[in-house]
Scaffold this motif. Structure first.
Motif, PDB file in Angstrom:
ATOM      1  N   GLN A   1       0.804  -1.224   0.000  1.00 57.23           N
ATOM      2  CA  GLN A   1       0.000   0.000   0.000  1.00 57.23           C
ATOM      3  C   GLN A   1       0.842   1.281   0.000  1.00 57.23           C
ATOM      4  O   GLN A   1       0.745   2.120   0.882  1.00 57.23           O
ATOM      5  N   GLU A   2       1.656   1.367  -1.016  1.00 55.37           N
ATOM      6  CA  GLU A   2       2.459   2.569  -1.258  1.00 55.37           C
ATOM      7  C   GLU A   2       3.518   2.840  -0.190  1.00 55.37           C
ATOM      8  O   GLU A   2       3.988   3.965  -0.047  1.00 55.37           O
ATOM      9  N   THR A   3       3.931   1.818   0.520  1.00 58.31           N
ATOM     10  CA  THR A   3       5.100   1.972   1.409  1.00 58.31           C
ATOM     11  C   THR A   3       6.291   2.326   0.526  1.00 58.31           C
ATOM     12  O   THR A   3       6.478   1.729  -0.537  1.00 58.31           O
TER      13      THR A   3
ATOM     14  N   GLY B   1       9.856  -6.205  -8.023  1.00 59.19           N
ATOM     15  CA  GLY B   1       9.373  -6.797  -6.758  1.00 59.19           C
ATOM     16  C   GLY B   1       8.635  -5.748  -5.927  1.00 59.19           C
ATOM     17  O   GLY B   1       7.557  -6.016  -5.374  1.00 59.19           O
ATOM     18  N   ILE B   2       9.211  -4.560  -5.844  1.00 62.45           N
ATOM     19  CA  ILE B   2       8.565  -3.472  -5.074  1.00 62.45           C
ATOM     20  C   ILE B   2       7.205  -3.150  -5.703  1.00 62.45           C
ATOM     21  O   ILE B   2       6.184  -3.036  -5.012  1.00 62.45           O
ATOM     22  N   TRP B   3       7.197  -3.016  -7.020  1.00 65.08           N
ATOM     23  CA  TRP B   3       5.940  -2.695  -7.710  1.00 65.08           C
ATOM     24  C   TRP B   3       4.894  -3.788  -7.499  1.00 65.08           C
ATOM     25  O   TRP B   3       3.727  -3.511  -7.224  1.00 65.08           O
ATOM     26  N   ARG B   4       5.327  -5.043  -7.611  1.00 65.60           N
ATOM     27  CA  ARG B   4       4.366  -6.149  -7.522  1.00 65.60           C
ATOM     28  C   ARG B   4       3.836  -6.345  -6.104  1.00 65.60           C
ATOM     29  O   ARG B   4       2.779  -6.924  -5.900  1.00 65.60           O
TER      30      ARG B   4
ATOM     31  N   GLY C   1       4.357  -1.467  -3.501  1.00 65.43           N
ATOM     32  CA  GLY C   1       5.164  -0.405  -2.899  1.00 65.43           C
ATOM     33  C   GLY C   1       5.528   0.700  -3.884  1.00 65.43           C
ATOM     34  O   GLY C   1       5.260   0.608  -5.080  1.00 65.43           O
ATOM     35  N   ILE C   2       6.151   1.739  -3.346  1.00 69.51           N
ATOM     36  CA  ILE C   2       6.678   2.826  -4.183  1.00 69.51           C
ATOM     37  C   ILE C   2       8.197   2.661  -4.219  1.00 69.51           C
ATOM     38  O   ILE C   2       8.851   2.661  -3.165  1.00 69.51           O
TER      39      ILE C   2
END
Ligand code: AMP
Length: 504
Positions: free
Chosen positions: A52-54, A72-75, A78-79
């Motif tokens: 959730q956009e961490t 990985g961050i996108w999936r 995250g931001i």
């Protein structure tokens, strides 16, 4: 697997077994990239359903691990906040604090530098090589409107601002370039750019992956290695900045004529060679036409807008010009009275789906940066015979001297044709009589010398008198940032230091 995937990942599923990334450690298919990034996302989620956009800051060297971490961050929802390895600790701390990062991912080679920072701010520290430690989990749905990345501006005048892009922004920026520059599955691009800047992140990395092409990533730019890869004839595209082309020219000049001819022949076979992120001097454009056997395609863009203007892929690429609007992008020029001007000069304003969402947690600054839907770039340009020409940044490259407004970029372009000058940076220095005086910092070619009177004599045949520098300063190197851009405020400080000494 989540039900909603952004198009970049859907396309990767489609390309499956095709090679996506080549680096020093090997070849990796789109399937492997998807599997590895799903593993990375699972570790990042650590039991949560969605990040959730961490904000997840990461510092990973160019190669498969970088892409796996970013995806990985996108999936995981995250931001992604890409960092630069060359930044001093003070800057890195600023990015971590400003972005409010909660997780810091680093490659083992950056552990010594970054682990202590994560401990200071109580951030979760993860290594980019340990993604297989968790069983893969169901990944969250990712919506196109979600924030995806914060890229920090180079901040040569103020503290760097975090430019927020959503998945939709990134997608629009990619699609516009894939369309305009005709990226396809047949392409293989050589990636030599830093990965904390839009040029390296979107144009040189996301575009080939979107198109199903191969992105071959070098750990860093090395002129000899790039020529070797050009020589292999496997590469079809190179995206670079003007200083890279200058270094490639120098490397070419070192070899014997027979080899020069061979390299030029091989280079001519590349489908596309792009220059951007700073003005491409006409002298470099012309020299490259000889050395590389093809005209460079110069384009204009900015972290906040993606790419806006580009010379044509088919059709005339004009030296010193940045071409026309890219698909889906609107550009207008605003004169000093605040009115739209057909041909300028005026400030470039840009509208379109390419534009960023906001400056991170700076709503007032974001508001001020827009006229309605139009983003105010702060760059001054004019339109000449259907081609845009960048005159430079307002307040830095536009020098107000004796009632005239002159473009530092134009003067630099002319001075660079002098045989003694290797590099130069033109600025305005405050002057009681003229408002500003034109001043230049010069780096001379080895064994050459040049004094102000001789430079002025030479320039009189080439520039209007009010554009000719009245002050010079000789330097060993020009101050440049990681993208090779000249840091002009530092040049100004050097002139001020000389003035203080003279007064003192
Ligand atoms: P950045 O956000 O770091 O990519 O910097 C964007 C700035 O680089 C623009 O606002 C321009 O001042 C400059 N720039 C980018 N491309 C060009 C170009 N082709 N010619 C002149 N300046 C450029």
């Amino acid at each position: 697997m989540g039900a909603t995937m952004i198009e970049l990942f859907q396309r990767a599923e489609h390309f499956g077994a095709n090679t996506a990334i080549v680096d020093l450690s090997g070849h990796y298919s789109f399937r492997e990239l998807l599997d590895k990034s799903a593993a990375a996302a699972s570790v990042l989620l650590d039991g949560k359903k969605n990040l959730q956009e961490t904000r997840v800051a990461f510092l990973v060297s160019p190669g498969i691990d970088f892409v796996v971490t970013q995806w990985g961050i996108w999936r995981a929802g995250g931001i992604a906040v890409p960092l630069c390895g060359n930044y001093p600790i003070r800057e890195l701390k600023y990015f971590l604090k400003d972005s409010g990062a909660e997780i810091l991912v680093a490659a083992p080679e950056f552990k010594e530098k970054l682990k202590p920072l994560s401990e200071e701010d109580d951030l979760k520290y993860l290594e980019s090589e340990n993604w297989n430690s968790t069983e893969p989990v169901v990944l969250p749905d990712i919506q196109a409107e979600q924030r995806a990345m914060i890229v920090y501006t180079s901040g040569t005048t103020n503290r760097p601002k975090g430019v927020v892009m959503t998945h939709r922004t990134i997608q629009s920026q990619i699609k516009c370039l894939v369309d305009a520059w005709q990226w396809s599955e047949k392409d293989r691009s050589l990636h030599v750019l830093p990965l904390h800047h839009i040029h390296g992140l979107i144009n040189a990395l996301c575009c080939p992956l979107w198109a199903g092409a191969i992105c071959e990533m070098l750990p860093k730019f090395d002129a000899e290695k790039v020529w070797k890869r050009i020589e292999s004839k496997e590469i079809s595209i190179l995206m670079a900045v003007p200083t890279i082309y200058t270094k490639l020219i120098k490397e070419w000049e070192k070899v014997i004529p027979a080899r020069q001819r061979l390299l030029t022949k091989k280079c001519k076979g590349l489908r596309l060679m792009v220059s951007g992120s700073a003005a491409l001097p006409v002298s470099v454009f012309n020299k490259w036409s000889e050395v590389g056997g093809q005209p460079l395609l110069e384009r204009y863009g900015m972290t906040e807008i993606g790419m806006a203007l580009s010379n044509p892929i088919n059709g005339e690429r004009r030296a010193g010009m940045v071409g026309q609007c890219l698909p889906g992008v609107e550009v207008r020029l605003i004169d000093t009275k605040g009115l739209v001007s057909e041909i300028g000069p005026g400030e470039i304003e840009v509208k379109g789906a390419n534009i960023f969402k906001e400056y991170w947690q700076q709503s007032t600054v974001t508001k001020k940066a827009f006229h309605g839907d139009w983003f105010r770039t702060g760059d001054i340009a004019l339109l000449e015979e259907g081609y845009y020409k960048i005159l430079g940044r307002a307040g830095i490259d536009i020098i107000k001297t004796g009632g005239y407004k002159v473009s530092a970029l134009e003067i630099e372009g002319v001075l660079l044709t002098h045989s003694a000058i290797e590099e130069c940076a033109v600025i305005g220095v405050p002057d009681e009589e003229w408002g500003e005086r034109v001043a230049v910092s010069l780096v001379l070619n080895p064994g050459k010398d040049l004094c102000l009177p001789d430079l002025r004599d030479w320039a009189k045949k080439r520039l209007a008198i009010y554009k000719i520098p009245t002050r010079i300063q000789k330097l060993d190197t020009l101050p440049r940032n990681a993208m090779g851009k000249i840091i002009k405020p530092e040049i100004s400080k050097m002139f001020q230091a000389v003035d203080r000494l003279e007064v003192g």
